[in-house]
Design an enzyme around this catalytic site. Structure first.
Site, PDB file in Angstrom:
ATOM      1  N   GLU A 180       0.833  -1.200   0.000  1.00  0.00           N
ATOM      2  CA  GLU A 180       0.000   0.000   0.000  1.00  0.00           C
ATOM      3  C   GLU A 180       0.873   1.257   0.000  1.00  0.00           C
ATOM      4  O   GLU A 180       0.571   2.225  -0.700  1.00  0.00           O
ATOM      5  CB  GLU A 180      -0.906   0.035   1.244  1.00  0.00           C
ATOM      6  CG  GLU A 180      -1.782  -1.180   1.411  1.00  0.00           C
ATOM      7  CD  GLU A 180      -1.177  -2.248   2.315  1.00  0.00           C
ATOM      8  OE1 GLU A 180      -1.911  -2.822   3.133  1.00  0.00           O
ATOM      9  OE2 GLU A 180       0.048  -2.524   2.203  1.00  0.00           O
TER      10      GLU A 180
ATOM     11  N   CYS B 180      -2.048  -2.702   7.556  1.00  0.00           N
ATOM     12  CA  CYS B 180      -1.558  -2.487   8.918  1.00  0.00           C
ATOM     13  C   CYS B 180      -1.895  -1.044   9.311  1.00  0.00           C
ATOM     14  O   CYS B 180      -2.352  -0.254   8.486  1.00  0.00           O
ATOM     15  CB  CYS B 180      -0.050  -2.725   8.985  1.00  0.00           C
ATOM     16  SG  CYS B 180       0.937  -1.423   8.199  1.00  0.00           S
TER      17      CYS B 180
ATOM     18  N   CYS C  15      -0.116   1.657   7.133  1.00  0.00           N
ATOM     19  CA  CYS C  15      -0.718   1.806   5.810  1.00  0.00           C
ATOM     20  C   CYS C  15      -2.106   2.429   5.898  1.00  0.00           C
ATOM     21  O   CYS C  15      -2.501   3.206   5.028  1.00  0.00           O
ATOM     22  CB  CYS C  15      -0.768   0.453   5.103  1.00  0.00           C
ATOM     23  SG  CYS C  15       0.875  -0.160   4.682  1.00  0.00           S
TER      24      CYS C  15
END
Length: 148
Positions: free
Chosen positions: A79, A105, A108
Site C-alpha cells: 500500500e 496495517c 498503511c
C-alpha cells in the site's frame, strides 16, 4: 461470466503481488479511481536497495511476530509503494479505492487516510485491530473481499 469490478481489480492485485521480494508474505496493492488504475505496489525494499530475497529476513532472524515492529524491515508495504508511486508521478489518489491482498496495517491505514482513499477492499487478514478502528473512525468504507 464477466467479473464484477471488485473481482477484476482483485485479480490484478494477485498478479501484482507476484513481484514481491518479501520472504514472509507476498502482498499486492492497486489504487483505482473511476474504474481506472492509478497506481500499483507490492512489498519490497526501496529502489536501489538489496531485497530480503538476497540478504535474508531480519524479522525472521529476530523472531518478530507478524504485525509488530514494522521498523525492523527493509521493505515498504504494498500500500505504501502504491501511494508513493502515485505521488512520485503527480497522480492524486484522493477519492480512490485501494485494493489489497491483505488487511492494511496501522501504518498503511494512516497513509491511506491522509492520501484521501475513500474505500479499501482486501482479502486476507492481518493482526492489527487499530488499523480497522482508525479506518472506521476516518469514515473509510472497508470491504472484505469474498471470492466467488
Amino acid at each position: 461470466m464477466r467479473p464484477s469490478w471488485d473481482e477484476y481489480f482483485m485479480g490484478i492485485v494477485d498478479l501484482v503481488k507476484e513481484r514481491s521480494t518479501c520472504l514472509r508474505r507476498q502482498v499486492g496493492a492497486l489504487i483505482v479511481k473511476d474504474k481506472r488504475i492509478l497506481s500499483t505496489g507490492y512489498n519490497g525494499a526501496p529502489t536501489g536497495c538489496s531485497h530480503c530475497e538476497e540478504l535474508g529476513c531480519l524479522r525472521e532472524k529476530l523472531q518478530i511476530p507478524s504485525g509488530q515492529r514494522h521498523e525492523l524491515c527493509r521493505a515498504l508495504h504494498a500500500e505504501q509503494n502504491a501511494i508513493v508511486q502515485a505521488a512520485m508521478y503527480g497522480v492524486s489518489v484522493a477519492g480512490g479505492t485501494l485494493y489489497v491482498t491483505h488487511q492494511p496495517c496501522v501504518m498503511c491505514a494512516k497513509m491511506a487516510i491522509n492520501a484521501g482513499i475513500k474505500r479499501i477492499v482486501f482479502k486476507g487478514d492481518y493482526p492489527d485491530e487499530l488499523s480497522i478502528e482508525l479506518l472506521k473512525e476516518a469514515g473509510i468504507e472497508i470491504t472484505p473481499f469474498k471470492e466467488a
